[in-house]
Design an enzyme around this catalytic site. Sequence first.
Site, PDB file in Angstrom:
ATOM      1  N   GLU A  50       0.827  -1.208   0.000  1.00 23.66           N
ATOM      2  CA  GLU A  50       0.000   0.000   0.000  1.00 23.66           C
ATOM      3  C   GLU A  50       0.864   1.262   0.000  1.00 23.66           C
ATOM      4  O   GLU A  50       0.917   2.008   0.979  1.00 23.66           O
ATOM      5  CB  GLU A  50      -0.973  -0.031   1.173  1.00 23.66           C
ATOM      6  CG  GLU A  50      -1.975  -1.169   1.053  1.00 23.66           C
ATOM      7  CD  GLU A  50      -2.995  -1.192   2.168  1.00 23.66           C
ATOM      8  OE1 GLU A  50      -2.957  -0.293   3.033  1.00 23.66           O
ATOM      9  OE2 GLU A  50      -3.831  -2.112   2.187  1.00 23.66           O
ATOM     10  N   HIS A  76      -8.203  -8.614   0.931  1.00 29.61           N
ATOM     11  CA  HIS A  76      -7.499  -7.371   1.258  1.00 29.61           C
ATOM     12  C   HIS A  76      -6.290  -7.703   2.131  1.00 29.61           C
ATOM     13  O   HIS A  76      -6.265  -8.719   2.813  1.00 29.61           O
ATOM     14  CB  HIS A  76      -8.438  -6.392   1.949  1.00 29.61           C
ATOM     15  CG  HIS A  76      -9.367  -5.718   0.990  1.00 29.61           C
ATOM     16  ND1 HIS A  76      -9.533  -4.353   0.952  1.00 29.61           N
ATOM     17  CD2 HIS A  76     -10.161  -6.227   0.009  1.00 29.61           C
ATOM     18  CE1 HIS A  76     -10.408  -4.042   0.000  1.00 29.61           C
ATOM     19  NE2 HIS A  76     -10.803  -5.170  -0.582  1.00 29.61           N
ATOM     20  N   GLU A  77      -5.279  -6.814   2.067  1.00 25.92           N
ATOM     21  CA  GLU A  77      -3.968  -7.098   2.653  1.00 25.92           C
ATOM     22  C   GLU A  77      -3.507  -8.492   2.223  1.00 25.92           C
ATOM     23  O   GLU A  77      -3.154  -9.332   3.038  1.00 25.92           O
ATOM     24  CB  GLU A  77      -3.997  -6.990   4.188  1.00 25.92           C
ATOM     25  CG  GLU A  77      -4.299  -5.597   4.718  1.00 25.92           C
ATOM     26  CD  GLU A  77      -5.796  -5.275   4.672  1.00 25.92           C
ATOM     27  OE1 GLU A  77      -6.160  -4.139   4.309  1.00 25.92           O
ATOM     28  OE2 GLU A  77      -6.602  -6.165   4.999  1.00 25.92           O
ATOM     29  N   HIS A 133     -18.079 -10.675   5.464  1.00 24.27           N
ATOM     30  CA  HIS A 133     -16.823  -9.981   5.739  1.00 24.27           C
ATOM     31  C   HIS A 133     -16.096 -10.674   6.874  1.00 24.27           C
ATOM     32  O   HIS A 133     -16.667 -10.894   7.947  1.00 24.27           O
ATOM     33  CB  HIS A 133     -17.072  -8.515   6.109  1.00 24.27           C
ATOM     34  CG  HIS A 133     -15.805  -7.736   6.296  1.00 24.27           C
ATOM     35  ND1 HIS A 133     -15.507  -7.040   7.446  1.00 24.27           N
ATOM     36  CD2 HIS A 133     -14.751  -7.563   5.469  1.00 24.27           C
ATOM     37  CE1 HIS A 133     -14.325  -6.460   7.316  1.00 24.27           C
ATOM     38  NE2 HIS A 133     -13.840  -6.768   6.128  1.00 24.27           N
ATOM     39  N   HIS A 134     -14.829 -11.035   6.616  1.00 14.45           N
ATOM     40  CA  HIS A 134     -13.971 -11.657   7.620  1.00 14.45           C
ATOM     41  C   HIS A 134     -12.697 -10.836   7.763  1.00 14.45           C
ATOM     42  O   HIS A 134     -11.756 -10.996   6.988  1.00 14.45           O
ATOM     43  CB  HIS A 134     -13.599 -13.094   7.216  1.00 14.45           C
ATOM     44  CG  HIS A 134     -14.717 -14.069   7.292  1.00 14.45           C
ATOM     45  ND1 HIS A 134     -14.666 -15.319   6.700  1.00 14.45           N
ATOM     46  CD2 HIS A 134     -15.937 -13.997   7.899  1.00 14.45           C
ATOM     47  CE1 HIS A 134     -15.791 -15.965   6.938  1.00 14.45           C
ATOM     48  NE2 HIS A 134     -16.582 -15.186   7.654  1.00 14.45           N
ATOM     49  N   GLU A 135     -12.653  -9.951   8.738  1.00 17.73           N
ATOM     50  CA  GLU A 135     -11.410  -9.254   9.071  1.00 17.73           C
ATOM     51  C   GLU A 135     -10.698 -10.071  10.138  1.00 17.73           C
ATOM     52  O   GLU A 135     -11.253 -10.329  11.202  1.00 17.73           O
ATOM     53  CB  GLU A 135     -11.688  -7.837   9.574  1.00 17.73           C
ATOM     54  CG  GLU A 135     -10.459  -7.121  10.109  1.00 17.73           C
ATOM     55  CD  GLU A 135      -9.310  -7.071   9.131  1.00 17.73           C
ATOM     56  OE1 GLU A 135      -8.227  -7.584   9.470  1.00 17.73           O
ATOM     57  OE2 GLU A 135      -9.497  -6.526   8.020  1.00 17.73           O
ATOM     58  N   GLU A 185      -9.892   3.714  -0.317  1.00 13.82           N
ATOM     59  CA  GLU A 185     -10.056   4.106   1.089  1.00 13.82           C
ATOM     60  C   GLU A 185      -9.044   5.171   1.509  1.00 13.82           C
ATOM     61  O   GLU A 185      -9.284   5.927   2.455  1.00 13.82           O
ATOM     62  CB  GLU A 185      -9.925   2.887   1.989  1.00 13.82           C
ATOM     63  CG  GLU A 185      -8.556   2.252   2.002  1.00 13.82           C
ATOM     64  CD  GLU A 185      -8.567   0.886   2.672  1.00 13.82           C
ATOM     65  OE1 GLU A 185      -7.866   0.734   3.681  1.00 13.82           O
ATOM     66  OE2 GLU A 185      -9.269  -0.016   2.183  1.00 13.82           O
ATOM     67  N   GLU A 220      -6.949  -6.566  -3.094  1.00 15.07           N
ATOM     68  CA  GLU A 220      -6.547  -5.181  -2.885  1.00 15.07           C
ATOM     69  C   GLU A 220      -5.065  -5.098  -3.271  1.00 15.07           C
ATOM     70  O   GLU A 220      -4.741  -5.002  -4.434  1.00 15.07           O
ATOM     71  CB  GLU A 220      -6.799  -4.782  -1.435  1.00 15.07           C
ATOM     72  CG  GLU A 220      -6.598  -3.314  -1.153  1.00 15.07           C
ATOM     73  CD  GLU A 220      -6.678  -3.024   0.329  1.00 15.07           C
ATOM     74  OE1 GLU A 220      -7.232  -1.977   0.683  1.00 15.07           O
ATOM     75  OE2 GLU A 220      -6.187  -3.833   1.134  1.00 15.07           O
TER      76      GLU A 220
END
Length: 685
Positions: free
Chosen positions: A172, A467-468, A397-399, A492, A486
């Site tokens: 990022e 993501h990440e 969604h799984h963070e 964002e 991502e």
Amino acid sequence: MKKLAFLLLPFVLFSCSDHFSTSLKSPKGAVQVKVFENTDGHLAYSMNFKGQPVLLESTLGMELRDHGFVGTDLKLVGVDSTGSKKTWRPLWGEDGVIIDDFRSYVFHFQRPADQLLVDVHFKLYEEGIGFRYEFPQQEGLSEVIIDDERSEFQLTGDHQTWWIPADYDSYEYLYQSHKISEIDSSLVDGSLLAATTIMEKHAVNTPLTMKSEDGLYISIHEANLTDYAGMTLRIEEDKRTLTSSLVPSKLNGWKAKVQAPFHTPWRTIQVGEKAGDLVESKLIVNLNEPNQLENTDWIKPGKYIGIWWEMHLQTSAWDYASGKHGATTAKAKKYIDFAARNGFDGVLVEGWNTGWERWIGFPDREGVFDFVTPYPDYDIREVVAYGKQKGVEIIMHHETSAAPRTYEQQLDTAYALMKDLGIHAVKTGYVGPIIPEGEYHHGQWMVNHYRKVLKKAAESEVMVFAHEPIKATGIRRTYPNMMAREGLRGSEFNSPWGYGNPPEHLTIVPFTRMLGGPIDYTPGIFKLDMNEYKEGAYVPTTLAYQLAEYVVVYSPVQMASDLIEHYEGQAAFQFIKDVPTDWDGSVVVDGEIGEYIVMARLEKGGHDWYLGGLTNENARELTIELDFLQAGVTYEAQIYQDAADADFETNQAAYEITQKTVKLGDELTLKMARGGGVAIRFKAL
């Protein structure tokens, strides 16, 4: 395939000292590679493209803990050579049909000192090459610890590059543009970093894209990253040689541990005479294995909205205890209603499950998240049932908060819940430094974790938006439920507290990050003046630029990421509703890295074309030929463009919509404001 002894190969030459030299060519001869033993007894190669040198003498080799350096004093014992030209149809993608046309060469070596066997495999395409190391089944080789890889890429000059630093944990970053000799991680603004584990001062992540003084565009990357550490590139002292370096496991003290037989990922070099040639290349996906999933009826590209941006605006929160929880049953139903009215396929709901009170900034984040238990104000079963009544899918969604062991402990129950509810998509996240300490997002341990999740998702008929992530290397061909990643500074960062992505960002990304695969960028912000959230804050693009992102930045799953009330009454929202996410053809109409890009794509199974154009901080006027349109068809060009007074700093929201009748061979002038863009639907009449 036929096995040939090296003595019978007419292209193998010998000197009196038994040093070999072999010349290889791609099917039509555009790419030439020379594989040879140099005067130091080191295995080496070089590469030309249409007669121009791309790579000078570059050595090959690997450092194995119990076997030393493998790359010198090798005896060539045979070569396999074969060619193949096939076409295949991806389940979804930028193009409906992909041509896989290559010439393959496998060099079989034996080290006389200990009889160790090693193969080096080259595949030559018209737009580049891939090579990898292979260790066949053999006595005395079972578990192998790899301490490093030393594949060289010796450049012909001090190329202009577009690069990000070799951070072990994050991609990022804003892309920098420097000569190879100028690259230095200290040039990266530390206030903008998502992570700070930069590998070393003169090292970069891939894809690394370059332009030579001779005008060639070159990109170095890797394909089919499986059970291995991610590759970075170290810039040697001569400022002309790049050397592969693997992300380590500091916890275990190695770069990778594998079981023989094994092969490394492909190391790739793509070449083009135009910047757009790199984007149109299919080399990366072609170097991956074919689809391994039998039933794919549940894999469907589409568009979605979600309870997400309001958290970045800080008007809502992920956690329940804050008192302004965003993921409520009532709000989810409101978003479902909007999606149903406007033809969206899904709704993403973030912050639905318990654990968000202790996810960022807490050193011990293991065991925090529960991936099956919702907060009291969110009835997941009621929301899913309501969505099905309206024809709208819920996106899970799984963070993980970078605690993958916690996630793995709950994989069975988490995905069983999705299967029970009929949920076919999940957005995963890994914010923060990895637990256990000493492992990194881009190391082998996490590469294997990401693959474990992907396989579990496939078993449960779930698509993944990661993501990440670990970088994209074409695995989407093998596991087409790997929809998008991502792996860059996404939209964002345009929040009031996100520093902003300058307009040039997305004029670089297609030629760098996007070469690896689809991006979950989350475009479509319409409220660009954010002064009400933070004084002086704004999204540094025009509204027409936001529309063009849907064509330029490819993903089979695109989000309309703004608050739904910001789309109400906006005529430009029609383009987001119309634009597909699956395509039968894609072409780069024009572009220069860091300056501008114009992409055109043909809708899947239809006749309409869509065009997106973006420019950097400079206003631009381009005249393009509509040579991609179908012959004999008349089109209505529905043009969404910057107004005459639009500007990404002072008048972001100014746009106009016009119509024009066009056909194949016509010319069209595109006018883009500073930080602006243009989006066009060519509707077949």
